[in-house]
Design a protein around this motif. Sequence first.
Motif, PDB file in Angstrom:
ATOM      1  N   UNK A 260       0.844  -1.201   0.000  1.00 26.42           N
ATOM      2  CA  UNK A 260       0.000   0.000   0.000  1.00 26.42           C
ATOM      3  C   UNK A 260       0.877   1.248   0.000  1.00 26.42           C
ATOM      4  N   UNK A 261       1.430   1.528  -1.149  1.00 31.05           N
ATOM      5  CA  UNK A 261       2.298   2.694  -1.289  1.00 31.05           C
ATOM      6  C   UNK A 261       1.862   3.506  -2.505  1.00 31.05           C
ATOM      7  N   UNK A 262       2.185   4.789  -2.554  1.00 28.90           N
ATOM      8  CA  UNK A 262       1.824   5.612  -3.718  1.00 28.90           C
ATOM      9  C   UNK A 262       2.412   5.044  -5.014  1.00 28.90           C
ATOM     10  N   UNK A 263       3.596   4.447  -4.915  1.00 26.74           N
ATOM     11  CA  UNK A 263       4.249   3.903  -6.105  1.00 26.74           C
ATOM     12  C   UNK A 263       3.470   2.731  -6.700  1.00 26.74           C
ATOM     13  N   UNK A 264       2.763   1.988  -5.838  1.00 27.07           N
ATOM     14  CA  UNK A 264       2.039   0.806  -6.317  1.00 27.07           C
ATOM     15  C   UNK A 264       0.604   1.118  -6.721  1.00 27.07           C
ATOM     16  N   UNK A 265       0.185   2.370  -6.602  1.00 25.12           N
ATOM     17  CA  UNK A 265      -1.203   2.731  -6.874  1.00 25.12           C
ATOM     18  C   UNK A 265      -1.593   2.454  -8.324  1.00 25.12           C
ATOM     19  N   UNK A 266      -0.700   2.777  -9.262  1.00 26.55           N
ATOM     20  CA  UNK A 266      -1.005   2.544 -10.678  1.00 26.55           C
ATOM     21  C   UNK A 266      -1.222   1.065 -10.963  1.00 26.55           C
ATOM     22  N   UNK A 267      -0.356   0.226 -10.399  1.00 20.93           N
ATOM     23  CA  UNK A 267      -0.503  -1.218 -10.595  1.00 20.93           C
ATOM     24  C   UNK A 267      -1.804  -1.714  -9.997  1.00 20.93           C
ATOM     25  N   UNK A 268      -2.164  -1.207  -8.817  1.00 15.71           N
ATOM     26  CA  UNK A 268      -3.411  -1.611  -8.166  1.00 15.71           C
ATOM     27  C   UNK A 268      -4.612  -1.217  -9.015  1.00 15.71           C
ATOM     28  N   UNK A 269      -4.572  -0.029  -9.587  1.00 16.23           N
ATOM     29  CA  UNK A 269      -5.671   0.428 -10.436  1.00 16.23           C
ATOM     30  C   UNK A 269      -5.816  -0.452 -11.674  1.00 16.23           C
ATOM     31  N   UNK A 270      -4.692  -0.847 -12.268  1.00 14.10           N
ATOM     32  CA  UNK A 270      -4.730  -1.728 -13.431  1.00 14.10           C
ATOM     33  C   UNK A 270      -5.291  -3.104 -13.066  1.00 14.10           C
ATOM     34  N   UNK A 271      -4.872  -3.604 -11.900  1.00 14.31           N
ATOM     35  CA  UNK A 271      -5.379  -4.891 -11.446  1.00 14.31           C
ATOM     36  C   UNK A 271      -6.888  -4.829 -11.206  1.00 14.31           C
ATOM     37  N   UNK A 272      -7.356  -3.713 -10.647  1.00  9.15           N
ATOM     38  CA  UNK A 272      -8.791  -3.552 -10.386  1.00  9.15           C
ATOM     39  C   UNK A 272      -9.593  -3.562 -11.689  1.00  9.15           C
ATOM     40  N   UNK A 273      -9.045  -2.950 -12.728  1.00 10.41           N
ATOM     41  CA  UNK A 273      -9.728  -2.968 -14.031  1.00 10.41           C
ATOM     42  C   UNK A 273      -9.837  -4.391 -14.574  1.00 10.41           C
ATOM     43  N   UNK A 274      -8.751  -5.155 -14.421  1.00  3.39           N
ATOM     44  CA  UNK A 274      -8.766  -6.542 -14.898  1.00  3.39           C
ATOM     45  C   UNK A 274      -9.737  -7.390 -14.079  1.00  3.39           C
ATOM     46  N   UNK A 275      -9.736  -7.202 -12.758  1.00  5.13           N
ATOM     47  CA  UNK A 275     -10.662  -7.936 -11.902  1.00  5.13           C
ATOM     48  C   UNK A 275     -12.108  -7.611 -12.285  1.00  5.13           C
ATOM     49  N   UNK A 276     -12.369  -6.353 -12.556  1.00  7.35           N
ATOM     50  CA  UNK A 276     -13.710  -5.917 -12.980  1.00  7.35           C
ATOM     51  C   UNK A 276     -14.153  -6.674 -14.238  1.00  7.35           C
ATOM     52  N   UNK A 277     -13.288  -6.717 -15.245  1.00  3.59           N
ATOM     53  CA  UNK A 277     -13.638  -7.392 -16.501  1.00  3.59           C
ATOM     54  C   UNK A 277     -13.884  -8.890 -16.304  1.00  3.59           C
ATOM     55  N   UNK A 278     -13.060  -9.528 -15.496  1.00  2.00           N
ATOM     56  CA  UNK A 278     -13.196 -10.967 -15.307  1.00  2.00           C
ATOM     57  C   UNK A 278     -14.386 -11.325 -14.421  1.00  2.00           C
ATOM     58  N   UNK A 279     -14.726 -10.446 -13.483  1.00  2.00           N
ATOM     59  CA  UNK A 279     -15.920 -10.689 -12.675  1.00  2.00           C
ATOM     60  C   UNK A 279     -17.188 -10.571 -13.522  1.00  2.00           C
ATOM     61  N   UNK A 280     -17.162  -9.697 -14.515  1.00  2.00           N
ATOM     62  CA  UNK A 280     -18.308  -9.601 -15.418  1.00  2.00           C
ATOM     63  C   UNK A 280     -18.507 -10.898 -16.195  1.00  2.00           C
ATOM     64  N   UNK A 281     -17.409 -11.566 -16.546  1.00  5.27           N
ATOM     65  CA  UNK A 281     -17.512 -12.856 -17.245  1.00  5.27           C
ATOM     66  C   UNK A 281     -18.178 -13.881 -16.338  1.00  5.27           C
TER      67      UNK A 281
END
Length: 203
Positions: free
Chosen positions: A52-73
Motif C-alpha cells: 500500500x504505497x503511492x508507487x504501487x497505486x497505478x498497478x493496483x488500479x490496473x489490477x482492479x480494471x482486470x478484476x472488474x472485466x473478469x468478474x463480469x464474465x
Amino acid sequence: MGILFKSQELFRRLSTPARCLPAVARKSSRHSPRDAVQKLTDEVGQLLSCPSTPESQTKTEELCKDVHNHLLVILNVLKELSETCGKNDVLHGRAKVTQEQLHVLEQFLAADLPVQLLSQMTTLDFEVRKDVMNVCCALLWPDLPEEVAAQVMEYVRFHPTLFNKLMDSYANEEAALFSGAVLRSFFRYGQLVETFFNKREGV
C-alpha cells in the motif's frame, strides 16, 4: 472508526429481502469463463502481495480494471445458469446445465475466490466492490439450477472464515454497503442464518 453491531442486531437490520445486481451484466468476448477464473486467481494473489504505497497505486488500479472485466464474465455465467433453469428441454422437461458451466463454477469456488475477493473489499475501488457484491449475491439466486445451488450452499455453510470476513468488511465504513448486501442475500436462507449465528458464537 467503523460500524459495529451485535449479531442479533445485525440480523434484524439486514433481514429485509433484497436482490443484488441492479444492472444487467454486459457480455465480454475477451476471455473465456475458464480463463477468467484463472486470471482472477492470479490477480487476487497480486493484490494481496501489492504494498500500500503511492508507487504501487497505478498497478493496483490496473489490477482492479482486470478484476472488474473478469468478474463480469463470471456474472454472465451465473446469469446464463439462472436463465437456463427457466427454459424447458423438449425431451427432458428442462434445459440442461452444461459441463463447461459447472466446471467454471467449481473452479471459482475451489480457488476460494468469493472469500479472497471479500477479504480485499477495503482495497478495491467502488466499481469492483460492486462487482464482488453482485457475484456473491448471484451465487445464491433462487432460480439457479439445483446442482449449482447445492455446490454454492455447501461452500457458504462450511467455509471456516467467510462470515468472519464479511463481518470484518461490514465494520469498515467504505465496504459496509457492499458486505451488508451480501449478508442480506445470505439471510434469505434459514440454514445460512443458523450457520451465521453458530459461527459468531465461536468468535
